[in-house]
Enzyme design. Structure first.
Site, PDB file in Angstrom:
ATOM      1  N   ASN A 214      62.287  78.488  48.064  1.00 21.16           N
ATOM      2  CA  ASN A 214      62.297  79.558  47.344  1.00 21.16           C
ATOM      3  C   ASN A 214      61.668  80.765  47.677  1.00 21.16           C
ATOM      4  OD1 ASN A 214      60.775  79.699  45.007  1.00 21.16           O
ATOM      5  ND2 ASN A 214      58.676  79.438  45.348  1.00 21.16           N
ATOM      6  N   TRP A 215      63.521  80.844  47.018  1.00 27.99           N
ATOM      7  CA  TRP A 215      63.853  82.811  47.776  1.00 27.99           C
ATOM      8  C   TRP A 215      62.406  83.867  46.113  1.00 27.99           C
ATOM      9  CZ3 TRP A 215      69.714  83.169  47.395  1.00 27.99           C
ATOM     10  CH2 TRP A 215      70.045  83.035  48.847  1.00 27.99           C
ATOM     11  N   LYS A 216      61.644  83.050  45.362  1.00 28.73           N
ATOM     12  CA  LYS A 216      60.892  83.940  44.277  1.00 28.73           C
ATOM     13  C   LYS A 216      61.531  84.826  43.554  1.00 28.73           C
ATOM     14  CE  LYS A 216      57.134  82.304  47.272  1.00 28.73           C
ATOM     15  NZ  LYS A 216      55.329  82.301  47.372  1.00 28.73           N
TER      16      LYS A 216
ATOM     17  N   HIS B 140      54.594  75.791  40.347  1.00 32.41           N
ATOM     18  CA  HIS B 140      54.125  76.976  41.359  1.00 32.41           C
ATOM     19  C   HIS B 140      52.600  77.872  40.771  1.00 32.41           C
ATOM     20  CE1 HIS B 140      53.959  79.607  44.067  1.00 32.41           C
ATOM     21  NE2 HIS B 140      55.708  79.344  44.955  1.00 32.41           N
TER      22      HIS B 140
ATOM     23  N   GLU C  71      52.362  80.717  41.503  1.00 33.28           N
ATOM     24  CA  GLU C  71      52.954  81.929  40.599  1.00 33.28           C
ATOM     25  C   GLU C  71      52.714  81.951  38.987  1.00 33.28           C
ATOM     26  OE1 GLU C  71      55.053  83.346  43.671  1.00 33.28           O
ATOM     27  OE2 GLU C  71      53.857  83.275  44.798  1.00 33.28           O
TER      28      GLU C  71
ATOM     29  N   GLU D  32      50.418  73.736  48.218  1.00 32.61           N
ATOM     30  CA  GLU D  32      50.430  74.714  48.556  1.00 32.61           C
ATOM     31  C   GLU D  32      48.850  74.847  48.129  1.00 32.61           C
ATOM     32  OE1 GLU D  32      55.076  76.620  48.650  1.00 32.61           O
ATOM     33  OE2 GLU D  32      54.019  76.761  46.296  1.00 32.61           O
TER      34      GLU D  32
ATOM     35  N   GLY E 121      51.849  83.005  51.456  1.00 28.59           N
ATOM     36  CA  GLY E 121      52.162  84.965  51.542  1.00 28.59           C
ATOM     37  C   GLY E 121      51.083  85.741  52.594  1.00 28.59           C
TER      38      GLY E 121
ATOM     39  N   SER F  12      52.413  80.206  53.863  1.00 27.44           N
ATOM     40  CA  SER F  12      52.938  80.650  55.230  1.00 27.44           C
ATOM     41  C   SER F  12      53.588  79.573  56.405  1.00 27.44           C
ATOM     42  CB  SER F  12      51.598  81.075  56.080  1.00 27.44           C
ATOM     43  OG  SER F  12      51.102  81.943  55.209  1.00 27.44           O
TER      44      SER F  12
ATOM     45  N   GLY G 244      58.130  80.185  50.869  1.00 26.07           N
ATOM     46  CA  GLY G 244      58.859  81.166  50.843  1.00 26.07           C
ATOM     47  C   GLY G 244      59.421  82.160  52.212  1.00 26.07           C
ATOM     48  N   GLY G 245      58.251  83.624  52.607  1.00 24.18           N
ATOM     49  CA  GLY G 245      59.159  84.164  53.113  1.00 24.18           C
ATOM     50  C   GLY G 245      59.767  84.102  54.394  1.00 24.18           C
TER      51      GLY G 245
HETATM   52  P1  13P Z   1      55.430  81.462  51.523  1.00 28.88           P
HETATM   53  O1  13P Z   1      55.992  80.712  52.844  1.00 28.88           O
HETATM   54  O2  13P Z   1      55.139  83.192  51.870  1.00 28.88           O
HETATM   55  O3  13P Z   1      53.524  81.579  51.581  1.00 28.88           O
HETATM   56  O4  13P Z   1      55.398  80.928  50.271  1.00 28.88           O
HETATM   57  C1  13P Z   1      54.949  79.593  49.814  1.00 28.88           C
HETATM   58  C2  13P Z   1      55.351  79.714  48.865  1.00 28.88           C
HETATM   59  O5  13P Z   1      55.186  80.077  47.648  1.00 28.88           O
HETATM   60  C3  13P Z   1      57.072  78.453  48.115  1.00 28.88           C
HETATM   61  O6  13P Z   1      56.478  77.742  46.980  1.00 28.88           O
END
Ligand code: 13P
Length: 255
Positions: free
Chosen positions: A9-11, A97, A99, A169, A175, A215, A236-237
């Site tokens: 997920n590149w956000k 998600h 967010e 999650e 993050g 993470s 994510g990251g």
């Molecule tokens: P991180 O891997 O950056 O913690 O993000 C997880 C995430 O929200 C994937 O959708």
């Protein structure tokens, strides 16, 4: 055997050129994926056609979207419909998600509508759930996540449930560099599977892929993926760096 999936997920990250380079670096070293070892890349909407074209010749790796509209089409400025995503080559859409729930006030009621739109276009849904830290500290995480799943998913037929991938999650792990321990993650995944078993029976419960997100990185992926009910990760990251993402894919391949 249920699918193991690593989804990136590149956000809201990367320019078009950066996204192109990242996908190039990933496909250059991609292991041989199979029916049960799959990769999804979910870039921003602007990158979807580019990413889809880059992935076209590769099997079992596909482009996903990070969201879709709850409406089918029409005068909804700034929205992107499931129909549009389908026409651009998208196979799966991430919905719910944390967010989006937190910053865009997405409720279970809205998610029910989004899921229906996705299913109308034969998109697979990667449904996210997870508790905030206050809920974890009060040891209420099962009730919290259980309610998210019941409210948004339990009206679905068994056939529809077959098109859902669940991503657990925990918000406190997203993050933050603070991953859930593999025991904490496994416990929740087993709980989610037991909910599916009670509602839909053993077949659906055993077939549903449940991914862990928060993470997850090159260092901890193998341990997380070795747990009985953890079928891969929503990343994510670490999905923004080819070496890290490839290492996570490699952990899935050998799990
Ligand atoms: P991180 O891997 O950056 O913690 O993000 C997880 C995430 O929200 C994937 O959708």
């Amino acid at each position: 055997m249920r699918k193991r999936i690593v989804a990136g997920n590149w956000k809201m990250n990367l320019t078009l050129a950066e996204g192109k380079n990242l996908v190039e670096a990933i496909v250059a070293q991609l292991p041989a994926l199979t029916d049960t070892r799959e990769v999804v890349i979910a870039p921003p909407f602007t990158h979807i056609t580019q990413t889809a074209a880059q992935l076209e010749e590769y099997a079992h790796i596909s482009v996903g979207a990070q969201n879709c509209s709850s409406e089918a089409g029409g005068a909804f400025t700034g929205e992107v419909s499931a129909t549009m995503l389908q026409s651009a080559g998208v196979g799966s859409v991430i919905l719910g998600h944390s967010e989006r729930r937190e910053y865009f006030n997405e409720t279970s009621e809205l998610l029910v509508k989004k899921i229906a739109q996705a299913f109308n276009q034969n998109l697979r849904v990667i449904f996210c759930c997870g508790e905030p830290l206050s809920v974890r500290d009060a040891n209420e995480q099962n009730n919290f996540v259980g309610k998210q799943i019941e409210e948004a998913l339990f009206h679905l037929s068994a056939e529809e449930m077959n098109q859902i991938v669940i991503a657990y999650e925990p918000i406190w792990a997203i993050g933050t560099g603070r991953t859930a321990t593999s025991a904490q993650a496994q416990e929740m995944h087993a709980y989610i599977r037991s909910m599916l078993q009670n509602k839909y029976g053993n077949d659906i419960a055993q077939k549903t892929s449940i991914l862990y997100g928060g993470s997850c990185n090159a260092q901890n992926a193998a341990e997380l993926f070795s747990c009985a009910d953890i079928d891969g990760g929503l990343i994510g990251g670490a999905a923004l760096k080819s070496e890290a993402f490839l290492a996570i894919i490699s952990a899935m391949m050998s799990a």
